[in-house]
Write an enzyme that holds these catalytic residues in place. Structure first.
Site, PDB file in Angstrom:
ATOM      1  N   ASP A   2      26.986  32.856  44.120  1.00  0.00           N
ATOM      2  CA  ASP A   2      28.340  32.366  44.307  1.00  0.00           C
ATOM      3  C   ASP A   2      28.025  31.114  45.213  1.00  0.00           C
ATOM      4  O   ASP A   2      26.788  30.640  45.771  1.00  0.00           O
ATOM      5  CB  ASP A   2      28.865  33.065  45.647  1.00  0.00           C
ATOM      6  CG  ASP A   2      30.276  33.151  45.452  1.00  0.00           C
ATOM      7  OD1 ASP A   2      30.727  32.313  44.647  1.00  0.00           O
ATOM      8  OD2 ASP A   2      31.102  34.088  46.186  1.00  0.00           O
ATOM      9  N   ASN A   4      28.787  27.957  43.456  1.00  0.00           N
ATOM     10  CA  ASN A   4      28.569  26.588  42.470  1.00  0.00           C
ATOM     11  C   ASN A   4      30.020  25.815  42.702  1.00  0.00           C
ATOM     12  O   ASN A   4      29.838  24.615  42.658  1.00  0.00           O
ATOM     13  CB  ASN A   4      28.446  27.286  40.992  1.00  0.00           C
ATOM     14  CG  ASN A   4      27.381  28.091  40.734  1.00  0.00           C
ATOM     15  OD1 ASN A   4      26.517  27.814  41.517  1.00  0.00           O
ATOM     16  ND2 ASN A   4      27.459  28.774  39.749  1.00  0.00           N
ATOM     17  N   ARG A  15      34.147  21.540  38.764  1.00  0.00           N
ATOM     18  CA  ARG A  15      33.352  22.967  39.103  1.00  0.00           C
ATOM     19  C   ARG A  15      32.489  23.190  38.104  1.00  0.00           C
ATOM     20  O   ARG A  15      31.541  23.625  38.450  1.00  0.00           O
ATOM     21  CB  ARG A  15      34.337  23.941  39.054  1.00  0.00           C
ATOM     22  CG  ARG A  15      35.402  24.058  40.274  1.00  0.00           C
ATOM     23  CD  ARG A  15      36.255  25.013  40.015  1.00  0.00           C
ATOM     24  NE  ARG A  15      35.942  26.413  39.954  1.00  0.00           N
ATOM     25  CZ  ARG A  15      35.357  27.145  41.141  1.00  0.00           C
ATOM     26  NH1 ARG A  15      35.915  26.465  42.244  1.00  0.00           N
ATOM     27  NH2 ARG A  15      35.078  28.233  41.036  1.00  0.00           N
ATOM     28  N   HIS A  19      28.332  24.750  38.117  1.00  0.00           N
ATOM     29  CA  HIS A  19      27.698  25.774  37.296  1.00  0.00           C
ATOM     30  C   HIS A  19      26.521  25.335  36.457  1.00  0.00           C
ATOM     31  O   HIS A  19      25.700  25.800  36.359  1.00  0.00           O
ATOM     32  CB  HIS A  19      28.802  26.055  36.380  1.00  0.00           C
ATOM     33  CG  HIS A  19      30.022  26.957  37.005  1.00  0.00           C
ATOM     34  ND1 HIS A  19      29.811  27.919  38.022  1.00  0.00           N
ATOM     35  CD2 HIS A  19      31.388  26.901  36.928  1.00  0.00           C
ATOM     36  CE1 HIS A  19      30.710  28.382  38.318  1.00  0.00           C
ATOM     37  NE2 HIS A  19      31.973  27.773  37.536  1.00  0.00           N
ATOM     38  N   GLU A  49      36.626  40.137  36.687  1.00  0.00           N
ATOM     39  CA  GLU A  49      37.795  39.484  37.186  1.00  0.00           C
ATOM     40  C   GLU A  49      37.662  37.820  36.659  1.00  0.00           C
ATOM     41  O   GLU A  49      38.577  37.215  36.918  1.00  0.00           O
ATOM     42  CB  GLU A  49      37.666  39.516  38.705  1.00  0.00           C
ATOM     43  CG  GLU A  49      37.876  41.039  39.151  1.00  0.00           C
ATOM     44  CD  GLU A  49      36.658  41.957  38.780  1.00  0.00           C
ATOM     45  OE1 GLU A  49      35.574  41.630  38.980  1.00  0.00           O
ATOM     46  OE2 GLU A  49      36.930  43.104  38.978  1.00  0.00           O
ATOM     47  N   ASN A  50      36.414  37.394  36.564  1.00  0.00           N
ATOM     48  CA  ASN A  50      36.237  35.994  36.160  1.00  0.00           C
ATOM     49  C   ASN A  50      37.154  35.364  34.974  1.00  0.00           C
ATOM     50  O   ASN A  50      37.365  34.495  34.916  1.00  0.00           O
ATOM     51  CB  ASN A  50      34.812  35.564  35.799  1.00  0.00           C
ATOM     52  CG  ASN A  50      33.857  35.663  37.190  1.00  0.00           C
ATOM     53  OD1 ASN A  50      32.717  35.747  37.375  1.00  0.00           O
ATOM     54  ND2 ASN A  50      34.542  35.336  38.446  1.00  0.00           N
ATOM     55  N   TRP A  51      37.369  36.414  34.213  1.00  0.00           N
ATOM     56  CA  TRP A  51      38.176  36.114  32.982  1.00  0.00           C
ATOM     57  C   TRP A  51      39.502  35.382  33.522  1.00  0.00           C
ATOM     58  O   TRP A  51      40.243  34.911  32.509  1.00  0.00           O
ATOM     59  CB  TRP A  51      38.687  37.333  32.032  1.00  0.00           C
ATOM     60  CG  TRP A  51      37.563  37.788  31.432  1.00  0.00           C
ATOM     61  CD1 TRP A  51      36.955  39.022  31.561  1.00  0.00           C
ATOM     62  CD2 TRP A  51      36.605  37.135  30.272  1.00  0.00           C
ATOM     63  NE1 TRP A  51      36.033  39.238  30.740  1.00  0.00           N
ATOM     64  CE2 TRP A  51      35.783  38.047  29.743  1.00  0.00           C
ATOM     65  CE3 TRP A  51      36.736  35.949  29.653  1.00  0.00           C
ATOM     66  CZ2 TRP A  51      34.804  37.725  28.862  1.00  0.00           C
ATOM     67  CZ3 TRP A  51      35.893  35.718  28.668  1.00  0.00           C
ATOM     68  CH2 TRP A  51      34.810  36.690  28.328  1.00  0.00           C
ATOM     69  N   ARG A  53      40.094  33.218  35.525  1.00  0.00           N
ATOM     70  CA  ARG A  53      39.931  31.715  36.014  1.00  0.00           C
ATOM     71  C   ARG A  53      40.434  30.782  34.899  1.00  0.00           C
ATOM     72  O   ARG A  53      40.715  31.233  33.775  1.00  0.00           O
ATOM     73  CB  ARG A  53      38.544  31.131  36.124  1.00  0.00           C
ATOM     74  CG  ARG A  53      37.643  32.208  37.128  1.00  0.00           C
ATOM     75  CD  ARG A  53      36.450  31.404  37.693  1.00  0.00           C
ATOM     76  NE  ARG A  53      36.002  32.087  38.626  1.00  0.00           N
ATOM     77  CZ  ARG A  53      35.144  31.656  39.595  1.00  0.00           C
ATOM     78  NH1 ARG A  53      34.510  30.667  39.232  1.00  0.00           N
ATOM     79  NH2 ARG A  53      34.629  32.518  40.538  1.00  0.00           N
ATOM     80  N   GLU A 189      19.217  47.028  50.117  1.00  0.00           N
ATOM     81  CA  GLU A 189      18.911  46.090  51.367  1.00  0.00           C
ATOM     82  C   GLU A 189      20.058  44.935  50.842  1.00  0.00           C
ATOM     83  O   GLU A 189      19.757  44.429  49.677  1.00  0.00           O
ATOM     84  CB  GLU A 189      17.639  45.646  51.749  1.00  0.00           C
ATOM     85  CG  GLU A 189      16.675  46.946  51.985  1.00  0.00           C
ATOM     86  CD  GLU A 189      17.255  47.708  53.372  1.00  0.00           C
ATOM     87  OE1 GLU A 189      17.769  46.955  54.369  1.00  0.00           O
ATOM     88  OE2 GLU A 189      16.989  48.820  53.753  1.00  0.00           O
TER      89      GLU A 189
END
Ligand code: FPP
Length: 229
Positions: A2, A4, A15, A19, A49-51, A53, A189
């Site tokens: 996370d 970028n 953006r 990337h 979920e990134n679809w 964007r 962890e």
């Protein structure tokens, strides 16, 4: 991976520039993991979920993925890195699917490290996918409900046959799991850092591993039990 987008915005760049810088961190982290003997590394590159964007960002990410796959095959073979994909790969553009299939096939005999790319991946839909497969077997009469257990479900996840992760690293200052390896991470962890992914290099990765090395993993037991072996 996370941060970028914010990393690029801080530099008044699009953006996608972030990337692109993120791909450099991918290369560094893969190289470092291989060098120090980590056997399984999973990178969350694109979630279900990134679809949602903007399509220009999705397209740009897919182009970056394709060129990463095209350029890394030789390096993976040289370093005995086996590539796997976790997620709904059938939803990826045809050329990304083809590149993935080619590298997965070419590296299938590599044994030093497994690199999982989580692509169009969501932890909940992965669990549903596995449950559907098992339910169909029960309906067909090839599996008894009494034989359903944790191991069997694990075997039907995209990570079937691989060990559960020991360490979960999230960059970019968010303190959430965001639907990543939900079943597999039950005893992982957790390591959260403010560092944005493009700035997460070798030293930052080693620092996360040092922090992991200081944790006491009790798996439900007491500290005294562990000391007694
Ligand atoms: C999330 O951070 C990051 C992504 C959705 C994409 C990650 C992709 C790469 C690092 C490059 C391609 C991957 C490979 C394996 C070649 P964000 O950009 O949404 O961060 P933000 O929260 O700052 O907006």
């Amino acid at each position: 991976m996370d941060g970028n987008g914010r990393w690029a915005e801080e530099r008044r760049r699009p953006r996608l520039f972030g990337h692109q810088a993120g791909v450099r961190s991918v290369r560094t982290v893969v190289e470092t993991a291989r060098e120090i003997g980590i056997q399984y590394l999973t990178l969350y590159a694109f979630s279900t979920e990134n679809w949602r964007r903007p399509s220009i960002e999705v397209k740009g990410l897919m182009t970056l993925l394709k060129s990463y796959l095209d350029s890394e095959q030789e390096n993976m073979l040289r370093n005995s890195i086996r590539l796997r994909c976790l997620g709904e790969h059938q939803n990826l553009p045809g050329e990304v699917q083809a590149a993935l299939a080619r590298v997965i096939d070419a590296t299938s005999g590599c044994r030093a490290m497994t690199l999982n790319l989580a692509l169009s991946y969501g932890g909940r839909s992965e669990i549903i996918h596995a449950v559907r497969e098992l339910a169909s077997q029960c309906v067909a009469g090839t599996l008894s409900v009494d034989d359903l257990d944790e191991q069997r479900l694990s075997d039907h996840l995209y990570t079937g046959g691989q060990p559960d992760p020991d360490l979960f690293i999230r960059t970019g200052g968010e303190n959430r799991l965001s639907n990543f390896l939900l079943w597999q991470s039950s005893y992982a962890e957790l390591y959260f850092t403010e560092i944005k992914w493009p700035d997460f290099g070798r030293e930052e990765f080693l620092e996360a591993l040092r922090s992991y090395g200081l944790r006491q993993r009790r798996f439900g037991k007491t500290g005294t039990q562990l000391r007694k072996g």
